[in-house]
Design a protein around this motif. Sequence first.
Motif, short mmCIF file in Angstrom:
data_model
loop_
_atom_site.label_atom_id
_atom_site.label_comp_id
_atom_site.label_asym_id
_atom_site.label_seq_id
_atom_site.Cartn_x
_atom_site.Cartn_y
_atom_site.Cartn_z
N PRO A 31 -21.44 -9.53 -68.00
CA PRO A 31 -20.58 -10.73 -68.06
C PRO A 31 -19.58 -10.66 -69.22
O PRO A 31 -18.58 -11.36 -69.23
CB PRO A 31 -21.59 -11.87 -68.27
N ASP A 32 -19.85 -9.78 -70.17
CA ASP A 32 -19.03 -9.64 -71.36
C ASP A 32 -17.78 -8.81 -71.06
O ASP A 32 -17.89 -7.67 -70.61
CB ASP A 32 -19.88 -8.95 -72.45
N VAL A 33 -16.60 -9.38 -71.28
CA VAL A 33 -15.34 -8.69 -71.00
C VAL A 33 -14.70 -8.27 -72.33
O VAL A 33 -14.69 -9.04 -73.28
CB VAL A 33 -14.38 -9.61 -70.22
N ILE A 34 -14.18 -7.03 -72.38
CA ILE A 34 -13.54 -6.54 -73.61
C ILE A 34 -12.03 -6.45 -73.38
O ILE A 34 -11.57 -5.75 -72.47
CB ILE A 34 -14.08 -5.14 -74.00
N ALA A 35 -11.27 -7.19 -74.20
CA ALA A 35 -9.80 -7.14 -74.12
C ALA A 35 -9.30 -6.08 -75.10
O ALA A 35 -9.69 -6.06 -76.26
CB ALA A 35 -9.20 -8.50 -74.46
N THR A 36 -8.44 -5.19 -74.62
CA THR A 36 -7.97 -4.07 -75.45
C THR A 36 -6.45 -3.91 -75.39
O THR A 36 -5.80 -4.38 -74.46
CB THR A 36 -8.59 -2.73 -74.98
N SER A 37 -5.96 -3.22 -76.40
CA SER A 37 -4.56 -2.80 -76.41
C SER A 37 -4.50 -1.38 -76.96
O SER A 37 -4.91 -1.13 -78.08
CB SER A 37 -3.72 -3.73 -77.30
N SER A 38 -4.01 -0.46 -76.15
CA SER A 38 -3.88 0.94 -76.59
C SER A 38 -2.84 1.06 -77.69
O SER A 38 -2.94 1.89 -78.58
CB SER A 38 -3.49 1.84 -75.42
N GLU A 39 -1.81 0.23 -77.62
CA GLU A 39 -0.73 0.30 -78.61
C GLU A 39 -1.16 -0.28 -79.96
O GLU A 39 -1.03 0.35 -80.99
CB GLU A 39 0.51 -0.44 -78.09
N GLY A 40 -1.72 -1.48 -79.93
CA GLY A 40 -2.06 -2.16 -81.18
C GLY A 40 -3.46 -1.87 -81.70
O GLY A 40 -3.77 -2.14 -82.85
N GLY A 41 -4.31 -1.33 -80.84
CA GLY A 41 -5.67 -1.00 -81.25
C GLY A 41 -6.67 -2.14 -81.09
O GLY A 41 -7.84 -2.00 -81.45
N MET A 42 -6.22 -3.25 -80.53
CA MET A 42 -7.10 -4.40 -80.33
C MET A 42 -8.28 -4.04 -79.41
O MET A 42 -8.11 -3.42 -78.37
CB MET A 42 -6.29 -5.53 -79.67
N GLY A 43 -9.48 -4.39 -79.85
CA GLY A 43 -10.68 -4.20 -79.02
C GLY A 43 -11.20 -2.78 -78.95
O GLY A 43 -12.24 -2.53 -78.33
#
Length: 202
Positions: A177-189
Amino acid sequence: MARKLFSGPIAFLKSAPALKFLPDPGVSEVAFAGRSNVGKSSLINRLTNRTGLARTSNTPGRTQELNFFDVGEPLRFRLVDMPGYGFAKAPKDIVRKWRFLVNDYLRGRAVLKRTYVLVDSRHGIKDVDRDIMKMLDEAAVSYQLVLTKADKVKATELAEVEAATSAEARKHVAAFPDVIATSSEGGMGIDRLRRAVLESVG
């Protein structure tokens, strides 16, 4: 620990266009799946602190093989870059071949610990994503949804997409149920995803 491991030795092992080419199942595997253009190669490269580990292609659907990467020395686990799905321009026989390869790999791979299904933050879950989620449910393969390109949407929109994606995940028996939000550019998540990968391989 996770960051250190992903900064260490990681090497391309082989491409498998069919099941008979799979490497020996002697070590845990985690797979990355996603629609063409979802940013899968960029995410894998960011995750592993590499620039060209996973090849990015200008032609969606170009990767029609399972690509295996050895992580750690001594070998700790393998990353599997699965061919992108949902490409409109691919001939029907290629789509069918993709489905057989992926389905057979998912169903028959005892060392596969988790699959990360990548979803574009700007579009949310599409029917093609639901198809692969259904495939994973039926194969009883544990998987987690990862939002990509989270830096491309406003914070309020991202929160809505996260909530909707999490709600969808709860409807599926094999999904976290846990979703991970990411950004390849900014490094988020990215650190969070690294920790999740490490936990899944035990």
